[in-house]
Design a protein around this motif. Structure first.
Motif, PDB file in Angstrom:
ATOM      1  N   ASP A  47      39.911  35.242  24.645  1.00  0.00           N
ATOM      2  CA  ASP A  47      39.446  34.976  23.247  1.00  0.00           C
ATOM      3  C   ASP A  47      37.736  34.929  23.036  1.00  0.00           C
ATOM      4  O   ASP A  47      37.351  35.589  22.356  1.00  0.00           O
ATOM      5  CB  ASP A  47      39.591  33.521  23.621  1.00  0.00           C
ATOM      6  N   CYS A  48      36.836  34.494  23.993  1.00  0.00           N
ATOM      7  CA  CYS A  48      35.504  34.705  23.478  1.00  0.00           C
ATOM      8  C   CYS A  48      34.880  35.862  24.280  1.00  0.00           C
ATOM      9  O   CYS A  48      34.133  36.197  23.675  1.00  0.00           O
ATOM     10  CB  CYS A  48      35.187  32.933  24.336  1.00  0.00           C
ATOM     11  N   LYS A  49      36.147  36.643  25.044  1.00  0.00           N
ATOM     12  CA  LYS A  49      35.106  37.586  25.571  1.00  0.00           C
ATOM     13  C   LYS A  49      34.580  37.649  26.114  1.00  0.00           C
ATOM     14  O   LYS A  49      34.316  39.213  26.917  1.00  0.00           O
ATOM     15  CB  LYS A  49      34.702  38.236  24.476  1.00  0.00           C
ATOM     16  N   LYS A  50      34.263  36.985  27.093  1.00  0.00           N
ATOM     17  CA  LYS A  50      33.400  36.470  27.968  1.00  0.00           C
ATOM     18  C   LYS A  50      33.935  37.238  29.610  1.00  0.00           C
ATOM     19  O   LYS A  50      35.023  37.189  29.768  1.00  0.00           O
ATOM     20  CB  LYS A  50      33.197  35.833  28.779  1.00  0.00           C
ATOM     21  N   SER A  51      33.599  38.446  30.296  1.00  0.00           N
ATOM     22  CA  SER A  51      33.854  38.934  31.558  1.00  0.00           C
ATOM     23  C   SER A  51      33.281  38.077  32.984  1.00  0.00           C
ATOM     24  O   SER A  51      31.782  37.533  33.200  1.00  0.00           O
ATOM     25  CB  SER A  51      33.159  40.334  31.404  1.00  0.00           C
ATOM     26  N   PHE A  52      34.345  37.684  33.625  1.00  0.00           N
ATOM     27  CA  PHE A  52      33.721  37.472  34.996  1.00  0.00           C
ATOM     28  C   PHE A  52      33.936  38.412  36.335  1.00  0.00           C
ATOM     29  O   PHE A  52      34.943  39.076  35.944  1.00  0.00           O
ATOM     30  CB  PHE A  52      35.067  36.184  35.255  1.00  0.00           C
ATOM     31  N   CYS A  53      33.265  38.202  37.004  1.00  0.00           N
ATOM     32  CA  CYS A  53      33.700  39.358  38.524  1.00  0.00           C
ATOM     33  C   CYS A  53      33.873  38.960  39.460  1.00  0.00           C
ATOM     34  O   CYS A  53      34.399  38.331  39.258  1.00  0.00           O
ATOM     35  CB  CYS A  53      31.847  39.317  38.776  1.00  0.00           C
ATOM     36  N   LEU A  54      35.248  39.878  39.178  1.00  0.00           N
ATOM     37  CA  LEU A  54      36.527  39.906  40.591  1.00  0.00           C
ATOM     38  C   LEU A  54      35.496  40.213  42.293  1.00  0.00           C
ATOM     39  O   LEU A  54      34.732  41.101  42.178  1.00  0.00           O
ATOM     40  CB  LEU A  54      37.393  40.739  40.406  1.00  0.00           C
ATOM     41  N   ASP A  55      35.281  39.565  43.006  1.00  0.00           N
ATOM     42  CA  ASP A  55      35.397  39.659  44.346  1.00  0.00           C
ATOM     43  C   ASP A  55      35.830  40.718  44.901  1.00  0.00           C
ATOM     44  O   ASP A  55      35.443  41.232  46.037  1.00  0.00           O
ATOM     45  CB  ASP A  55      35.418  38.005  45.123  1.00  0.00           C
ATOM     46  N   VAL A  56      37.206  41.113  44.840  1.00  0.00           N
ATOM     47  CA  VAL A  56      38.102  41.677  45.721  1.00  0.00           C
ATOM     48  C   VAL A  56      38.549  43.165  44.856  1.00  0.00           C
ATOM     49  O   VAL A  56      38.557  43.323  43.272  1.00  0.00           O
ATOM     50  CB  VAL A  56      38.922  41.155  45.942  1.00  0.00           C
ATOM     51  N   CYS A  57      38.976  44.285  45.662  1.00  0.00           N
ATOM     52  CA  CYS A  57      38.852  45.095  44.436  1.00  0.00           C
ATOM     53  C   CYS A  57      40.847  45.351  44.792  1.00  0.00           C
ATOM     54  O   CYS A  57      40.469  45.389  46.323  1.00  0.00           O
ATOM     55  CB  CYS A  57      38.573  46.342  44.837  1.00  0.00           C
ATOM     56  N   PRO A  58      41.356  45.318  44.323  1.00  0.00           N
ATOM     57  CA  PRO A  58      42.917  45.824  44.512  1.00  0.00           C
ATOM     58  C   PRO A  58      43.419  46.544  44.670  1.00  0.00           C
ATOM     59  O   PRO A  58      44.439  46.106  45.133  1.00  0.00           O
ATOM     60  CB  PRO A  58      43.634  45.231  43.312  1.00  0.00           C
ATOM     61  N   PRO A  74      43.889  49.839  47.421  1.00  0.00           N
ATOM     62  CA  PRO A  74      43.633  50.303  48.972  1.00  0.00           C
ATOM     63  C   PRO A  74      42.419  51.040  48.497  1.00  0.00           C
ATOM     64  O   PRO A  74      41.879  51.996  48.257  1.00  0.00           O
ATOM     65  CB  PRO A  74      44.896  50.879  49.523  1.00  0.00           C
ATOM     66  N   PRO A  75      41.400  51.500  50.187  1.00  0.00           N
ATOM     67  CA  PRO A  75      40.877  52.454  50.416  1.00  0.00           C
ATOM     68  C   PRO A  75      40.797  53.632  50.087  1.00  0.00           C
ATOM     69  O   PRO A  75      40.257  54.978  49.608  1.00  0.00           O
ATOM     70  CB  PRO A  75      40.467  52.174  51.612  1.00  0.00           C
ATOM     71  N   VAL A  76      42.242  54.551  50.150  1.00  0.00           N
ATOM     72  CA  VAL A  76      42.516  54.828  49.874  1.00  0.00           C
ATOM     73  C   VAL A  76      43.901  55.132  48.328  1.00  0.00           C
ATOM     74  O   VAL A  76      44.750  54.369  48.225  1.00  0.00           O
ATOM     75  CB  VAL A  76      43.659  56.657  50.994  1.00  0.00           C
ATOM     76  N   ALA A  77      42.757  55.254  47.506  1.00  0.00           N
ATOM     77  CA  ALA A  77      44.024  55.608  46.312  1.00  0.00           C
ATOM     78  C   ALA A  77      45.337  56.013  45.901  1.00  0.00           C
ATOM     79  O   ALA A  77      44.866  57.492  45.931  1.00  0.00           O
ATOM     80  CB  ALA A  77      42.958  56.075  44.893  1.00  0.00           C
ATOM     81  N   GLU A 136      27.357  48.159  44.160  1.00  0.00           N
ATOM     82  CA  GLU A 136      28.611  47.709  44.781  1.00  0.00           C
ATOM     83  C   GLU A 136      29.382  47.479  43.636  1.00  0.00           C
ATOM     84  O   GLU A 136      29.008  47.396  42.391  1.00  0.00           O
ATOM     85  CB  GLU A 136      28.160  45.607  44.295  1.00  0.00           C
ATOM     86  N   HIS A 137      30.430  48.157  44.586  1.00  0.00           N
ATOM     87  CA  HIS A 137      31.991  48.142  43.323  1.00  0.00           C
ATOM     88  C   HIS A 137      32.927  47.170  42.985  1.00  0.00           C
ATOM     89  O   HIS A 137      32.503  46.577  43.647  1.00  0.00           O
ATOM     90  CB  HIS A 137      32.534  49.580  43.642  1.00  0.00           C
ATOM     91  N   HIS A 138      33.046  46.670  41.580  1.00  0.00           N
ATOM     92  CA  HIS A 138      33.654  45.627  41.954  1.00  0.00           C
ATOM     93  C   HIS A 138      33.970  45.593  40.212  1.00  0.00           C
ATOM     94  O   HIS A 138      34.477  46.576  39.646  1.00  0.00           O
ATOM     95  CB  HIS A 138      32.509  44.205  41.561  1.00  0.00           C
ATOM     96  N   HIS A 139      35.293  44.338  40.263  1.00  0.00           N
ATOM     97  CA  HIS A 139      36.108  44.806  38.797  1.00  0.00           C
ATOM     98  C   HIS A 139      35.969  43.233  38.382  1.00  0.00           C
ATOM     99  O   HIS A 139      34.688  41.932  38.617  1.00  0.00           O
ATOM    100  CB  HIS A 139      37.358  44.832  38.634  1.00  0.00           C
ATOM    101  N   TYR A 179      39.989  48.766  36.767  1.00  0.00           N
ATOM    102  CA  TYR A 179      41.120  47.587  36.890  1.00  0.00           C
ATOM    103  C   TYR A 179      39.873  45.996  36.464  1.00  0.00           C
ATOM    104  O   TYR A 179      38.969  45.896  36.632  1.00  0.00           O
ATOM    105  CB  TYR A 179      41.275  46.885  38.415  1.00  0.00           C
ATOM    106  N   GLU A 180      40.929  45.781  35.219  1.00  0.00           N
ATOM    107  CA  GLU A 180      41.142  44.867  34.632  1.00  0.00           C
ATOM    108  C   GLU A 180      41.965  43.432  35.177  1.00  0.00           C
ATOM    109  O   GLU A 180      42.913  44.313  34.234  1.00  0.00           O
ATOM    110  CB  GLU A 180      39.486  45.088  33.083  1.00  0.00           C
ATOM    111  N   VAL A 181      41.578  42.863  34.420  1.00  0.00           N
ATOM    112  CA  VAL A 181      43.276  41.452  34.109  1.00  0.00           C
ATOM    113  C   VAL A 181      42.345  39.863  33.225  1.00  0.00           C
ATOM    114  O   VAL A 181      40.752  40.031  32.549  1.00  0.00           O
ATOM    115  CB  VAL A 181      42.648  40.370  35.497  1.00  0.00           C
ATOM    116  N   TYR A 182      43.035  40.614  31.729  1.00  0.00           N
ATOM    117  CA  TYR A 182      42.968  39.697  30.824  1.00  0.00           C
ATOM    118  C   TYR A 182      44.053  38.382  31.051  1.00  0.00           C
ATOM    119  O   TYR A 182      44.823  38.757  31.582  1.00  0.00           O
ATOM    120  CB  TYR A 182      43.538  40.682  29.597  1.00  0.00           C
TER     121      TYR A 182
END
Length: 142
Positions: A97-108, A110-113, A88-91, A129-132
């Motif tokens: 602040d607390c450094k907790k990470s949350f899984c994102l449901d989508v990969c931003p 495109p299928p061809v990088a 399961e590829h995910h970001h 890919y990470e969002v802060y």
């Protein structure tokens, strides 16, 4: 993916299967979420008392390069966490602040990088890919 499948992937890619390496992989796979290298060390030391943190980091890096493990929080090695990527590829979104990470449901992406403009022959093998930002819990406290 089960442990044996992951071990078979490592073997097929030519990696040695030391008992410590298999235990590091098992520790990451059995974790309920992303774990720090120190947490992996504590788990592996239950069966391999003399393993070092450096050995854990080296193996986590190798497992990340194979795609079996994903490093979360790429900005800071000291707060980096690792999780079993499996199939399961995910970001992630990471709270500053607390450094907790949350899984994102989508990969931003495109299928061809996308490829670098000055090297059309560039071969993409993986991406991160990470969002802060700030989680709702930390926003409520602030």
């Amino acid at each position: 993916m089960e442990l044996q499948s992951a071990v078979n992937q490592l073997k097929s890619e030519g990696h040695k299967l030391t008992p410590q390496r298999v235990e590091i992989l098992r520790a990451v796979m059995q974790a309920t979420g992303a774990v720090t290298a120190q947490e992996v060390l504590a788990e592996v030391q239950l069966t391999h008392a003399y393993i070092s943190l450096d050995t854990v980091y080296r193996n986590l890096q190798m497992l990340t390069e194979t795609g079996l493990v994903n490093q979360v929080n790429l900005q800071n090695k000291s707060t980096a966490k690792f999780e079993f990527q499996g199939v399961e590829h995910h970001h992630h979104a990471i709270c500053l602040d607390c450094k907790k990470s949350f899984c994102l449901d989508v990969c931003p992406l495109p299928p061809v990088a996308p490829k670098p403009a000055d090297d059309n022959g560039f071969k993409v093998v993986r991406h991160a890919y990470e969002v802060y930002g700030y989680c709702s819990g930390c926003q409520a406290e602030g």
